[in-house]
Design an enzyme around this catalytic site. Structure first.
Site, PDB file in Angstrom:
ATOM      1  N   LYS B 110       0.878  -1.181   0.000  1.00 56.09           N
ATOM      2  CA  LYS B 110       0.000   0.000   0.000  1.00 56.09           C
ATOM      3  C   LYS B 110       0.911   1.225   0.000  1.00 56.09           C
ATOM      4  O   LYS B 110       1.593   1.500   0.988  1.00 56.09           O
ATOM      5  CB  LYS B 110      -0.912  -0.004   1.227  1.00 56.09           C
ATOM      6  CG  LYS B 110      -1.652   1.317   1.398  1.00 56.09           C
ATOM      7  CD  LYS B 110      -2.521   1.363   2.639  1.00 56.09           C
ATOM      8  CE  LYS B 110      -2.711   2.814   3.071  1.00 56.09           C
ATOM      9  NZ  LYS B 110      -3.640   2.989   4.174  1.00 56.09           N
ATOM     10  N   GLY B 171      -8.220   8.909   9.759  1.00 59.52           N
ATOM     11  CA  GLY B 171      -8.606   8.958  11.164  1.00 59.52           C
ATOM     12  C   GLY B 171      -9.616  10.036  11.511  1.00 59.52           C
ATOM     13  O   GLY B 171      -9.934  10.234  12.684  1.00 59.52           O
ATOM     14  N   ALA B 202      -9.435   5.323   4.125  1.00 62.41           N
ATOM     15  CA  ALA B 202      -9.364   6.458   5.058  1.00 62.41           C
ATOM     16  C   ALA B 202     -10.650   7.257   5.157  1.00 62.41           C
ATOM     17  O   ALA B 202     -11.337   7.490   4.169  1.00 62.41           O
ATOM     18  CB  ALA B 202      -8.234   7.420   4.700  1.00 62.41           C
ATOM     19  N   GLY B 203     -10.934   7.643   6.371  1.00 64.13           N
ATOM     20  CA  GLY B 203     -12.039   8.550   6.637  1.00 64.13           C
ATOM     21  C   GLY B 203     -13.319   7.916   7.142  1.00 64.13           C
ATOM     22  O   GLY B 203     -14.180   8.601   7.678  1.00 64.13           O
ATOM     23  N   ASN B 224      -9.200   1.552   9.684  1.00 65.81           N
ATOM     24  CA  ASN B 224      -8.489   1.180  10.900  1.00 65.81           C
ATOM     25  C   ASN B 224      -9.101   1.852  12.123  1.00 65.81           C
ATOM     26  O   ASN B 224      -9.687   1.220  12.996  1.00 65.81           O
ATOM     27  CB  ASN B 224      -7.003   1.554  10.758  1.00 65.81           C
ATOM     28  CG  ASN B 224      -6.121   1.043  11.905  1.00 65.81           C
ATOM     29  OD1 ASN B 224      -4.961   0.761  11.702  1.00 65.81           O
ATOM     30  ND2 ASN B 224      -6.635   0.903  13.110  1.00 65.81           N
ATOM     31  N   THR B 225      -9.020   3.193  12.145  1.00 68.59           N
ATOM     32  CA  THR B 225      -9.437   3.922  13.343  1.00 68.59           C
ATOM     33  C   THR B 225     -10.907   3.702  13.697  1.00 68.59           C
ATOM     34  O   THR B 225     -11.262   3.657  14.880  1.00 68.59           O
ATOM     35  CB  THR B 225      -9.169   5.428  13.146  1.00 68.59           C
ATOM     36  OG1 THR B 225      -7.816   5.596  12.722  1.00 68.59           O
ATOM     37  CG2 THR B 225      -9.387   6.207  14.433  1.00 68.59           C
TER      38      THR B 225
END
Lengths: 66, 274
Positions: B110, B171, B202-203, B224-225
Site C-alpha cells: 500500500k 482517522g 481512510a475517513g 483502521n481507526t
C-alpha cells in the site's frame, strides 16, 4: 569499532556478522528486515554478512498501522 | 464474473473473500486487535514498517504472532513516508521482511506518500514518482491517493494495481465527503475495465459510511481507526463487516431511483370505498 544501529551509536569489541548482531540484541531474524548503508541485506545472507566500522545498520519490523 | 458483480475481490495477485481490509494500529492490546480482525471477517490486514526497538522489546511480543498466516494476507504500507525515496525504501524493507517468512503479501504494497503531518493528505507528485519506481521493481501497488479523477487516471496508467482514494482525512471519521468525486473516478477508471479495483481508504467513521461507500460501486473499504477507536471495537468490527457486505449487495442489486413524490406499494384496485 563503532557502528550505527537504528540511529544509535554502538561500540563493538570484535567484528560481527548481521546474524551475530541480531543475536546480541535478542532479535528474531524471521521478524525483521535489515539494511546496511541503505542496501537491504537478504535474510539468507545474515550468517555471512559482516559489519564494518562506520556501517549504518537499520533493523525494522512490522508494527500496527492502517 | 468481474469485480462488478462478484462478491469477492481480485487485486493484483490476490483474491479476497471479504471486501473489507482492516488495519492493525491503535489497538489497546494485540489480543483485542486479534478479536476485531476475527469479527471483521476480513482476509487482509495492513501493517506498518518501523525501527525495531533494541531494548525493552514488548517482552518479545511481535504483532505477527497475533496474525494467522493461513487466514490473513498482509498488506505492508508505507505510512509515515513524505517522499518518493522514503516510500520506495520502506516498501522494499516490507517485502524483504515478508519474503520467506511464511506470510503472504511480499509482492504487494500500500503506497502512502503524505504531504504534511497536520492533514496527512496524500502528496500526489511523490505518490506518482514512487509508483513508477515500485512498478518497475515488480511490486503490485495499491495507491492511497486523493479523490482527484485526473490523478487517479494517471496513477492507473502508471500501473497501479488498485486505486485507493481517501473518503476524508485519515482517522477523521468524516466518511466519504465527496461521493460525486468517487462516482466520477469509478466511471472513468472502470469504463473500459470494469474489474479494475477502486477502494475507499481512510475517513470511514461508522458502519453507514462503509455501506454508503460500497453502494457507490467501489470494490472495497480499507479502515483502521473506525474500529480501533470505537467504544466497543469488537462490536464495531462486526458492524463494519455487515455494512461492507450490505453495501456491496445493495450495489449489485441496484437501488430504485429517487423520486420526489410517492408511489403506492399496495394496489389501487379493489380498495374498500363508499
Amino acid at each position: 569499532m563503532e557502528i550505527t544501529v537504528n540511529g544509535q551509536t554502538i561500540k563493538l569489541d570484535e567484528p560481527l556478522t548481521i546474524a551475530q548482531l541480531l543475536q546480541r540484541f535478542g532479535i528474531e531474524p524471521l521478524r525483521v528486515a535489515v539494511e546496511k548503508n541503505r542496501d537491504i541485506v537478504p535474510r539468507k545472507t545474515y550468517a555471512e554478512a559482516a559489519v564494518a566500522p562506520g556501517d549504518a545498520i537499520e533493523i525494522v519490523t512490522f508494527v500496527g498501522g492502517g | 464474473m468481474n469485480n462488478l458483480t462478484s462478491l469477492s475481490l481480485k487485486i493484483g495477485p490476490y483474491s479476497l473473500a471479504s471486501r473489507l481490509i482492516v488495519g492493525t494500529g491503535k489497538y489497546a492490546s494485540l489480543e483485542l486487535m486479534q478479536q476485531c480482525h476475527d469479527a471483521s471477517g476480513s482476509n487482509c490486514v495492513t501493517v506498518a514498517v518501523r525501527r525495531e526497538r533494541l531494548v525493552d522489546k514488548n517482552s518479545g511480543r511481535n504483532i505477527l504472532d497475533f496474525i494467522d498466516p493461513k487466514r490473513y494476507i498482509l498488506l505492508p504500507n508505507t505510512a509515515g513516508c513524505f517522499s518518493a525515496d522514503e516510500v520506495v525504501r520502506v516498501a522494499r524493507l516490507g517485502r524483504e521482511m515478508l519474503t520467506g517468512s511464511g506470510y503472504r503479501g511480499a509482492d504487494w504494497v500500500k503506497l502512502e506518500c503524505l504531504g504534511d503531518t497536520k492533514t496527512l493528505l496524500p502528496e500526489p507528485i511523490g505518490t506518482l514518482e514512487a509508483l513508477k519506481v515500485l512498478v518497475k521493481d515488480g511490486f503490485q501497488v495499491l495507491v492511497y491517493c486523493s479523490d482527484d479523477v485526473m490523478l487517479c487516471k494517471r496513477l492507473k496508467e502508471a500501473g497501479a494495481a488498485a486505486i485507493m482514494p481517501a473518503g476524508s482525512p485519515i482517522g477523521s471519521g468524516q466518511g466519504v465527503l465527496n461521493p460525486n468525486a468517487i462516482r466520477i473516478i469509478l466511471e472513468e477508471l472502470k469504463q473500459s475495465d470494469p474489474g479494475y479495483p477502486v477502494i475507499v481508504d481512510a475517513g470511514v467513521g461508522t458502519a453507514s459510511d462503509a455501506a454508503l461507500a460500497m453502494e457507490l460501486g467501489i470494490d472495497g473499504v480499507l479502515l483502521n481507526t473506525a474500529i480501533a477507536g470505537a467504544r466497543d471495537p469488537v462490536a464495531m468490527a462486526h458492524a463494519m463487516r455487515h455494512a461492507t457486505e450490505a453495501g456491496r449487495l445493495a450495489c449489485v442489486a441496484g437501488r430504485i431511483p429517487r423520486k420526489l413524490y410517492a408511489t403506492a406499494s399496495s394496489p389501487w384496485e379493489g380498495r374498500v370505498t363508499a
